[in-house]
Design an enzyme around this catalytic site. Sequence first.
Site: not given
Length: 366
Positions: A104, A124, A128, A174-175, A206, A229-231, A305
């Site tokens: 406050e 990479c 994908c 990159g992976e 990831s 990263s299943l997708h 995206n």
Amino acid sequence: MSQTLKPSLMDFTHKELEALITPKFRAKQIYGWLYNNFAADYDDMKNIPKSMKEELAEKYLVNPLKIAKKEESSDGTIKYLLELQDGKTMEAVWLKMKDEQKDESGNICQEAKYTICVSTQVGCKVGCTFCLTAKGGFTRDLSAGEIVAQVVTLKKDNDHKQSRKINIVYMGMGEPLDNLTNLTKAIEIFKEEDGLDIGGKRQTVSTSGLSSKIDKLGEMDLGVHIAISLHAVDDELRSELIPMNKAHNIQSIIDAVKRFPIDTRKRVMFEYLVIKNKNDDIGSAKKLVKLLTDIKAKVNLIYFNPYPGTDYDRPSRADMVAFQEYLVKHGLLCTIRDSKGIDISAACGQLKEKQDHLSGKIEGDI
Ligand code: SAH
Ligand code: SF4
């Protein structure tokens, strides 16, 4: 790392530096210059004898990165284009996760929270079909020092003191598991308590799902989180999106996740990239629930995206929310990722090393 490239002091753990630099107290001082003071070069290391600095400079760089370009988004996200010693470039992103809180009387009671998204390779190999990074192919692995230096460089540029907490996500270019040796070395260097002191639980790797490497990472027991990263929920679609799924199919990933040492209070994150008319239907949501039945999982839905030249489309908000509601109703923890830095293409899958790509502005409400 290729032989022509000079290693940097950030390639080494504190112990290794002590073996390289004698007497020991000099190694400690230099270590302090690297991680407490974020020294950019030997000139910054005031209390180190000139002769020692000259000798070291012949063999090692201090910080192997230069900021080539910086773009700031309206939400506080900053995307950095970083140049390596061989002139190659890659990106790291500074993400503001939480604004500072004031009480406050207007005093700061909670500092703002940040996450750094780091790259592990230039380009990479995984290829994908939805990923912009993949379009440029693979150039080379980053060394451990080049991974560590991303955090040092971004902390320094944002005047973020060594002692302030920060999270790391290995979600840039990159992976990570395709560069396992340098990745795990960097994880160890980050964790050093007298250095950056970024614990395993503050680091999330990831992966697109190299199941044998998930096992290897697990065996090292570094205490890091993993995000998968299943997708896709069936191998046919997953192999279309991530070609190496043919070698590491969905079941092999699920099995590897079950073997991975996970803090019992934590959950494994499954990233699910939602692409319009591909995997945004309730049938897929249903299969996802089934697939993750025995796993303490949380699902992060990501809007695809789009970028110029892609064949895929962004899903509608309504389909995204319906997908999320189905998962939640069936007992899965599920969030929709708010893509930070979308106005500067710093969002997921939009990292590409070439400067000319950075111009495209993508509109979005995510
Ligand atoms: N190679 C690792 C980490 C980097 S990619 C991996 O694939 O997990 C980080 C995340 O961005 C991944 O979940 C990836 O699938 C996602 N991504 C890639 N392209 C994207 C795009 N065009 N839109 C949204 N997310 C994307
Ligand atoms: Fe590589 Fe990840 Fe992009 Fe796939 S999504 S091409 S694994 S960076």
